[in-house]
Every structure is written in structure tokens, then in C-alpha cells.
Design an enzyme around this catalytic site. Structure first.
Site, PDB file in Angstrom:
ATOM      1  N   SER A   1       0.989  -1.290   0.083  1.00 52.92           N
ATOM      2  CA  SER A   1      -0.017  -0.040  -0.058  1.00 52.92           C
ATOM      3  C   SER A   1       0.900   1.326  -0.078  1.00 52.92           C
ATOM      4  O   SER A   1       1.933   1.245   0.632  1.00 52.92           O
ATOM      5  CB  SER A   1      -0.865   0.139   1.359  1.00 52.92           C
ATOM      6  OG  SER A   1      -1.471   1.124   1.531  1.00 52.92           O
TER       7      SER A   1
ATOM      8  N   TYR B   1      -1.850  -0.203  10.578  1.00 54.42           N
ATOM      9  CA  TYR B   1      -2.083  -0.892   9.457  1.00 54.42           C
ATOM     10  C   TYR B   1      -0.972  -0.629   8.289  1.00 54.42           C
ATOM     11  O   TYR B   1      -0.479  -1.870   7.782  1.00 54.42           O
ATOM     12  CB  TYR B   1      -3.193  -0.218   8.489  1.00 54.42           C
ATOM     13  CG  TYR B   1      -3.467  -0.625   7.083  1.00 54.42           C
ATOM     14  CD1 TYR B   1      -3.769  -1.995   6.800  1.00 54.42           C
ATOM     15  CD2 TYR B   1      -3.221   0.344   6.192  1.00 54.42           C
ATOM     16  CE1 TYR B   1      -3.877  -2.273   5.379  1.00 54.42           C
ATOM     17  CE2 TYR B   1      -3.461   0.031   4.768  1.00 54.42           C
ATOM     18  CZ  TYR B   1      -3.492  -1.327   4.321  1.00 54.42           C
ATOM     19  OH  TYR B   1      -3.761  -1.766   3.263  1.00 54.42           O
TER      20      TYR B   1
ATOM     21  N   LYS C   1       2.002  -3.510   6.590  1.00 51.87           N
ATOM     22  CA  LYS C   1       2.326  -3.825   4.929  1.00 51.87           C
ATOM     23  C   LYS C   1       3.989  -3.618   5.161  1.00 51.87           C
ATOM     24  O   LYS C   1       4.378  -4.293   4.217  1.00 51.87           O
ATOM     25  CB  LYS C   1       1.705  -2.699   4.317  1.00 51.87           C
ATOM     26  CG  LYS C   1       0.139  -2.925   4.138  1.00 51.87           C
ATOM     27  CD  LYS C   1      -0.163  -4.094   3.294  1.00 51.87           C
ATOM     28  CE  LYS C   1      -1.462  -4.340   3.622  1.00 51.87           C
ATOM     29  NZ  LYS C   1      -1.901  -5.720   2.717  1.00 51.87           N
TER      30      LYS C   1
HETATM   31  P1  NAD Z   1     -11.069  -6.131   1.074  1.00 42.54           P
HETATM   32  O1  NAD Z   1     -11.550  -6.091   2.482  1.00 42.54           O
HETATM   33  O2  NAD Z   1     -12.274  -5.522   0.203  1.00 42.54           O
HETATM   34  O3  NAD Z   1     -10.513  -7.622   0.861  1.00 42.54           O
HETATM   35  C1  NAD Z   1      -9.858  -8.248   1.614  1.00 42.54           C
HETATM   36  C2  NAD Z   1     -10.337  -9.657   1.747  1.00 42.54           C
HETATM   37  O4  NAD Z   1      -9.517 -10.507   2.537  1.00 42.54           O
HETATM   38  C3  NAD Z   1     -11.740  -9.840   2.279  1.00 42.54           C
HETATM   39  O5  NAD Z   1     -12.531 -10.637   1.132  1.00 42.54           O
HETATM   40  C4  NAD Z   1     -11.762 -10.361   3.372  1.00 42.54           C
HETATM   41  O6  NAD Z   1     -12.654 -11.276   3.745  1.00 42.54           O
HETATM   42  C5  NAD Z   1     -10.365 -11.365   3.387  1.00 42.54           C
HETATM   43  N1  NAD Z   1      -9.496 -11.627   4.381  1.00 42.54           N
HETATM   44  C6  NAD Z   1      -9.321 -10.621   5.597  1.00 42.54           C
HETATM   45  N2  NAD Z   1      -8.680 -11.270   6.470  1.00 42.54           N
HETATM   46  C7  NAD Z   1      -8.542 -12.636   6.011  1.00 42.54           C
HETATM   47  C8  NAD Z   1      -8.003 -14.016   6.625  1.00 42.54           C
HETATM   48  N3  NAD Z   1      -7.392 -13.565   7.781  1.00 42.54           N
HETATM   49  N4  NAD Z   1      -8.071 -14.983   5.949  1.00 42.54           N
HETATM   50  C9  NAD Z   1      -8.627 -14.928   4.894  1.00 42.54           C
HETATM   51  N5  NAD Z   1      -9.171 -13.981   4.235  1.00 42.54           N
HETATM   52  C10 NAD Z   1      -9.091 -12.772   4.975  1.00 42.54           C
HETATM   53  O7  NAD Z   1      -9.898  -5.162   0.703  1.00 42.54           O
HETATM   54  P2  NAD Z   1      -9.426  -4.572  -0.454  1.00 42.54           P
HETATM   55  O8  NAD Z   1      -9.581  -3.240  -0.806  1.00 42.54           O
HETATM   56  O9  NAD Z   1      -9.701  -5.696  -1.763  1.00 42.54           O
HETATM   57  O10 NAD Z   1      -7.981  -4.995  -0.355  1.00 42.54           O
HETATM   58  C11 NAD Z   1      -7.085  -6.291  -0.701  1.00 42.54           C
HETATM   59  C12 NAD Z   1      -5.717  -5.982  -0.184  1.00 42.54           C
HETATM   60  O11 NAD Z   1      -5.192  -4.585  -0.928  1.00 42.54           O
HETATM   61  C13 NAD Z   1      -5.587  -5.805   1.175  1.00 42.54           C
HETATM   62  O12 NAD Z   1      -4.327  -6.334   1.692  1.00 42.54           O
HETATM   63  C14 NAD Z   1      -5.432  -4.286   1.330  1.00 42.54           C
HETATM   64  O13 NAD Z   1      -4.768  -3.991   2.758  1.00 42.54           O
HETATM   65  C15 NAD Z   1      -4.510  -4.135   0.033  1.00 42.54           C
HETATM   66  N6  NAD Z   1      -4.744  -2.370   0.034  1.00 42.54           N
HETATM   67  C16 NAD Z   1      -5.943  -2.063  -0.208  1.00 42.54           C
HETATM   68  C17 NAD Z   1      -6.330  -0.799  -0.337  1.00 42.54           C
HETATM   69  C18 NAD Z   1      -7.589  -0.160  -0.625  1.00 42.54           C
HETATM   70  O14 NAD Z   1      -7.886   1.144  -0.484  1.00 42.54           O
HETATM   71  N7  NAD Z   1      -8.764  -0.702  -1.012  1.00 42.54           N
HETATM   72  C19 NAD Z   1      -5.090   0.319  -0.582  1.00 42.54           C
HETATM   73  C20 NAD Z   1      -3.805  -0.535  -0.505  1.00 42.54           C
HETATM   74  C21 NAD Z   1      -3.743  -1.872  -0.408  1.00 42.54           C
HETATM   75  N1  UFG Z   2     -11.869  12.091   3.080  1.00 46.69           N
HETATM   76  C1  UFG Z   2     -12.970  12.952   3.374  1.00 46.69           C
HETATM   77  N2  UFG Z   2     -14.157  12.403   3.685  1.00 46.69           N
HETATM   78  C2  UFG Z   2     -14.242  11.074   3.903  1.00 46.69           C
HETATM   79  C3  UFG Z   2     -13.307  10.242   3.684  1.00 46.69           C
HETATM   80  C4  UFG Z   2     -11.975  10.617   3.022  1.00 46.69           C
HETATM   81  O1  UFG Z   2     -12.849  13.920   3.121  1.00 46.69           O
HETATM   82  O2  UFG Z   2     -15.381  10.866   4.386  1.00 46.69           O
HETATM   83  C5  UFG Z   2     -10.685  12.471   2.354  1.00 46.69           C
HETATM   84  C6  UFG Z   2      -9.286  12.064   2.868  1.00 46.69           C
HETATM   85  O3  UFG Z   2      -9.040  13.129   3.910  1.00 46.69           O
HETATM   86  C7  UFG Z   2      -8.287  12.054   1.952  1.00 46.69           C
HETATM   87  C8  UFG Z   2      -9.233  11.629   0.721  1.00 46.69           C
HETATM   88  O4  UFG Z   2     -10.645  11.797   1.110  1.00 46.69           O
HETATM   89  O5  UFG Z   2      -7.768  13.203   1.486  1.00 46.69           O
HETATM   90  C9  UFG Z   2      -8.987  10.141   0.496  1.00 46.69           C
HETATM   91  O6  UFG Z   2      -9.271   9.443   1.661  1.00 46.69           O
HETATM   92  P1  UFG Z   2      -9.461   7.802   1.611  1.00 46.69           P
HETATM   93  O7  UFG Z   2      -9.865   7.462   2.970  1.00 46.69           O
HETATM   94  O8  UFG Z   2     -10.636   7.501   0.606  1.00 46.69           O
HETATM   95  O9  UFG Z   2      -8.039   7.351   1.474  1.00 46.69           O
HETATM   96  P2  UFG Z   2      -6.634   7.341   2.064  1.00 46.69           P
HETATM   97  O10 UFG Z   2      -5.613   8.295   0.967  1.00 46.69           O
HETATM   98  O11 UFG Z   2      -6.810   8.119   3.338  1.00 46.69           O
HETATM   99  O12 UFG Z   2      -6.317   5.946   2.144  1.00 46.69           O
HETATM  100  C10 UFG Z   2      -6.255   4.946   1.350  1.00 46.69           C
HETATM  101  C11 UFG Z   2      -6.497   3.621   1.972  1.00 46.69           C
HETATM  102  C12 UFG Z   2      -5.244   3.279   2.703  1.00 46.69           C
HETATM  103  C13 UFG Z   2      -4.326   3.257   1.572  1.00 46.69           C
HETATM  104  C14 UFG Z   2      -4.015   4.725   1.178  1.00 46.69           C
HETATM  105  C15 UFG Z   2      -2.827   4.359   0.063  1.00 46.69           C
HETATM  106  O13 UFG Z   2      -7.439   3.861   2.809  1.00 46.69           O
HETATM  107  O14 UFG Z   2      -5.416   1.942   2.961  1.00 46.69           O
HETATM  108  O15 UFG Z   2      -5.330   4.716   0.392  1.00 46.69           O
HETATM  109  O16 UFG Z   2      -2.907   5.912  -0.517  1.00 46.69           O
HETATM  110  F1  UFG Z   2      -3.090   2.935   2.113  1.00 46.69           F
END
Ligand code: NAD
Ligand code: UFG
Length: 379
Positions: free
Chosen positions: A151, A175, A179
Site C-alpha cells: 500500500s 495498518y 504492510k
Molecule cells: P477487502 O477487505 O475488500 O478484501 C480483503 C479480503 O481478505 C476480504 O474478502 C476479506 O474477507 C479477506 N480476509 C481478511 N482477513 C482474512 C484472513 N485472515 N483470511 C482469509 N481472508 C481474509 O479489501 P481490498 O480493498 O480488496 O484490499 C485487498 C488488499 O489490498 C488488502 O491487503 C489491502 O490491505 C490492500 N490495499 C487496499 C487498498 C484500498 O484502498 N482498498 C489500498 C492499498 C492496499
Molecule cells: N476524505 C474525506 N471524507 C471522507 C473520507 C475521506 O474528506 O469521508 C478524504 C481524506 O481526507 C483524503 C481523501 O478523502 O484526503 C481520500 O481518503 P480515503 O480514506 O479514501 O483514502 P486514504 O488516502 O486516506 O487511504 C487509502 C486507503 C489506505 C491506503 C491509502 C493509500 O484507505 O489503506 O489509500 O494511499 F493505504
């Protein structure tokens, strides 16, 4: 297409397509029922891989896997699902004993930044203990190719953007630390055994949905992220969006991020797998940013969503969210150069597809009149 539950937590999804050649590579996808994982599984199937999903369904629905199968058409025969928590090493061991995997894509984990501050041990348990289990079982079965979901959170709040892979790794919350620790574990494993080939993908801000409107993000409880919140306001589930601060040193005072279409992100995983399987190149353990390289403010993306949906999104100006970066966007040239991958879509397509998903599934996969509860729709 038939979807068969086996009653023991495993589901085989069998297609009736008449393709004659089987896929050459089998990939284990942990967390494949989740938001990014489900989109990636669909792209993998379309690219000719066999995909075995393991997911605890702790933050997802099995319906997502069924919808992937429905969208995959004849490729659905190359998809199977096991309800397994990766913290359950015996459960993982059973999956590896039944199938020989050529590679693993590891999405499974918890991702809510705020919750990680409240419950750090839970995050270390899922994201670190789970990852160690997975790596141990992979090593025991001689599977040494991995794509890991990292991430942009590993960068914390860099002083400057765009952010390259060489920026200091200083995550601000548990979190992000999970990572970074998982990345370090991967680097150490490679140093100990150079047969490993590992690609760490640092995602920026995934948004949008599959253009069909049948796959998308369906968070449990109150959304933590901006776009799922905006979409719930648009469908009438919440009254307004609070903007976390409008006095940043940005173009309009609101936070700037690098939003990336989830289908582009999914394609990034196919590109990473191709690199892993390309024996002509050394991989080692390498990190890549996956972003668009463009910064978009909160107001800009909300305005774009209003255009796409035709809905007015009421906004409330609130306090800054503790720990938020002011501006965070990527340079993704390394991925372009070495993975031959580049994001294709901009915020117009992201908002269009987010709204298409939201309007078809206002309550996510469990929407009452959702079109494919039985996974039998075809597109
Ligand atoms: P998500 O929660 O939709 O998907 C994660 C999946 O993992 C879910 O289906 C959940 O049920 C499963 N899971 C969680 N813990 C588990 C466990 N112990 N065993 C088996 N399954 C488990 O999230 P996502 O947005 O699809 O994220 C996927 C990956 O990408 C994650 O590792 C997350 O940290 C990473 N990531 C997400 C974002 C984002 O903003 N969505 C940004 C950066 C990195
Ligand atoms: N924001 C608002 N109101 C909300 C939610 C978010 O104003 O209700 C703003 C935040 O302050 C930020 C932007 O919208 O400026 C994006 O916020 P998000 O919460 O959607 O995303 P973040 O950038 O904070 O974080 C996300 C994921 C993290 C990941 C990161 C990587 O949640 O897991 O992107 O850049 F690590």
C-alpha cells in the site's frame, strides 16, 4: 454454468464452455472475494489462468465469487473457492495439498486505518501472522512466486509528491506498519533463498467498479474511504459527506490523492504474474507503485461523481482527519517500464463505473432486488 457447494467450505464453479485447452498456470488468490481481489480474479481468468480463491469472507460475500464466475463465462470452469482463514495454517495446508500452485497473489488482510489504531493486535494477527502462515506453507510446497498487496500507506505522509518507490518508508499507523513489515519479511525471505520471485505492489487509492456493474466495493459498516461514502450518500443511505479539512496547501484546500480504477489495478496483477513467469528476467523481491501519477482533490472527485450520477452530494466541511497526508500521488514509471503496465482510466471512468455499481446495487451484494443473487446472470 453450474455453481456447486460441496458442503465443506469449498465451492467448485464449473462452466459448460467448450474451450479445449486448459490453463497453463494455477494461481492461489487469498482475499479473492474482496473488492480488489474479485476484480483481479476476473482478469486472471480472462487472461487464461486457473484461479483458486481462499477467503474467510470476514469482509466480503461469497456472492462476489459467484458474480465473478457469472462474468467469466466459459472461464468460470477455472475458478474454485475455499472458505479458509489464512491464520488457520492447517486449512491452508489442505488447500496446498490438493492443488499445485504456480504462484500466489496475496490480498487477504484487514485494511481500515482507523480500526488498526484501535485494534493493532488484530491487524498484526491477520496481516502478519496470516502472511507468515502463507509463506511457510508456500515454502513447504515449493511455491516461491508471490505478488503481495502492499500500500501507499508504507510511505506515510511524504513531504513531496509524486512519490517514487525510493521514498522513505515511514508508515503512520499500525495498518501501514503491517504492510511494511510484510514487505520486509518478503525481502528477508528472498535474501535467504534467491529462488523466491516476489513482486510487492503498492496501491494508491483504488476506486470504481467493474464496468458491468456486477462487481464493486461493498464495505461492512460505515465506510472509511471517500468513494464508498460518496456512493452511499448518492443512493440515499447517508445524508452527507464530511470533507476532512479544506485548509490544506492544495489547489482547493482539500486533500489530494492518486485514484486508480480497480480494473487497472486488477490488470496490474496480471502484468505482475506475467513478469513472475518470465524466466528471462531476474526479479528478486521488487516493489512497484500502482497509481495513475495524477493528483485529484476531494472536491474534484466529488464533482466528477456528481456529474456521473446526476446526484447532488451534500458536503459538510469538517476537521482534518488525524494522520492524513496533504498530497499523495505516485510516479508509476517503474511499473510501466518493468511490468509493461500503465493505468488506462481517469476519474471520469472511475466515477461512471462507481455509480453504475452503486445504482445497480445500492446495498452492495445483499441488495434486495440485486440482479444475480443466484449467480446465474450472463453478460
Ligand atoms: P477487502 O477487505 O475488500 O478484501 C480483503 C479480503 O481478505 C476480504 O474478502 C476479506 O474477507 C479477506 N480476509 C481478511 N482477513 C482474512 C484472513 N485472515 N483470511 C482469509 N481472508 C481474509 O479489501 P481490498 O480493498 O480488496 O484490499 C485487498 C488488499 O489490498 C488488502 O491487503 C489491502 O490491505 C490492500 N490495499 C487496499 C487498498 C484500498 O484502498 N482498498 C489500498 C492499498 C492496499
Ligand atoms: N476524505 C474525506 N471524507 C471522507 C473520507 C475521506 O474528506 O469521508 C478524504 C481524506 O481526507 C483524503 C481523501 O478523502 O484526503 C481520500 O481518503 P480515503 O480514506 O479514501 O483514502 P486514504 O488516502 O486516506 O487511504 C487509502 C486507503 C489506505 C491506503 C491509502 C493509500 O484507505 O489503506 O489509500 O494511499 F493505504
Amino acid at each position: 454454468m453450474a455453481v456447486n457447494g460441496t458442503g465443506n467450505g469449498a465451492m467448485a464453479v464449473n462452466g459448460t464452455g467448450n474451450g479445449t485447452t486448459g490453463p497453463s498456470k494455477t494461481v492461489l488468490v487469498t482475499g479473492g472475494a474482496g473488492y480488489i481481489g474479485s476484480h483481479a480474479v476476473l482478469q486472471l481468468l480472462a487472461a487464461g489462468f486457473r484461479a483458486v480463491v481462499v477467503d474467510s469472507l470476514g469482509n466480503s460475500s461469497e456472492l462476489a465469487v459467484r458474480r465473478v464466475a457469472a462474468l467469466a463465462g466459459e472461464h468460470a470452469r477455472n475458478l474454485s473457492f475455499h472458505k479458509v482463514d489464512i491464520r488457520d495454517k492447517d486449512g491452508l495446508e489442505k488447500v496446498f495439498s490438493s492443488t499445485r500452485f504456480d504462484a500466489v497473489i496475496h490480498f487477504a488482510g484487514l485494511k481500515a486505518v482507523g480500526e488498526s489504531v484501535q485494534k493493532p493486535l488484530l491487524y498484526y494477527d491477520h496481516n502478519i501472522v496470516g502472511t507468515i502462515n502463507l509463506l511457510e506453507v508456500m515454502a513447504a510446497h515449493g511455491c516461491k512466486k508471490l505478488v503481495f498487496s502492499s500500500s501507499a500507506a508504507v510511505y506515510g505522509s511524504p513531504k513531496n509528491s509524486p512519490c517514487t518507490e525510493e521514498f522513505p518508508l515511514t508508515p503512520h499507523n499500525p495498518y501501514g506498519r503491517t504492510k511494511l513489515i510484510a514487505e520486509e519479511i518478503c525481502r528477508d525471505i528472498y535474501r535467504s533463498d534467491p529462488e523466491w520471485r516476489i513482486i510487492l505492489l503498492r496501491y494508491f487509492n483504488p476506486v470504481g467498479a467493474h464496468p458491468s456493474g456486477y462487481l464493486g466495493e461493498d464495505p461492512r459498516g460505515t465506510p472509511n474511504n471517500l468513494m464508498p461514502f460518496v456512493q452511499q450518500v448518492a443512493v440515499g443511505r447517508r445524508p452527507s459527506v464530511t470533507i476532512f479539512g479544506n485548509n490544506y496547501a492544495t489547489k482547493d484546500g482539500t486533500g489530494v490523492r492518486d485514484y486508480i480504477h480497480v480494473v487497472d489495478l486488477a490488470e496490474g496483477h496480471v502484468a505482475a504474474l506475467r513478469k513472475l513467469f518470465d524466466n528471462s528476467s531476474n526479479i528478486g523481491c521488487e516493489a512497484y507503485n500502482l497509481g495513475t501519477g495524477k493528483g485529484t482533490s476531494v472536491l474534484e472527485i466529488v464533482n466528477e461523481f456528481e456529474k456521473a450520477s446526476g446526484k447532488k452530494i451534500p458536503l459538510v466541511i469538517g476537521q482534518r482527519r488525524p494522520g492524513d497526508a496533504e498530497i499523495l500521488f505516485s510516479v508509476a514509471r517503474k511499473a510501466e517500464r518493468e511490468l509493461n503496465w500503465k493505468a488506462k482510466y481517469g476519474i471520469t471512468e472511475m466515477c461512471r463505473d462507481q455509480w453504475n455499481w452503486a445504482s445497480k446495487n445500492p446495498y452492495g451484494y445483499e441488495s434486495p432486488d440485486s440482479p444475480k443473487q443466484n449467480g446465474s446472470n450472463s453478460h
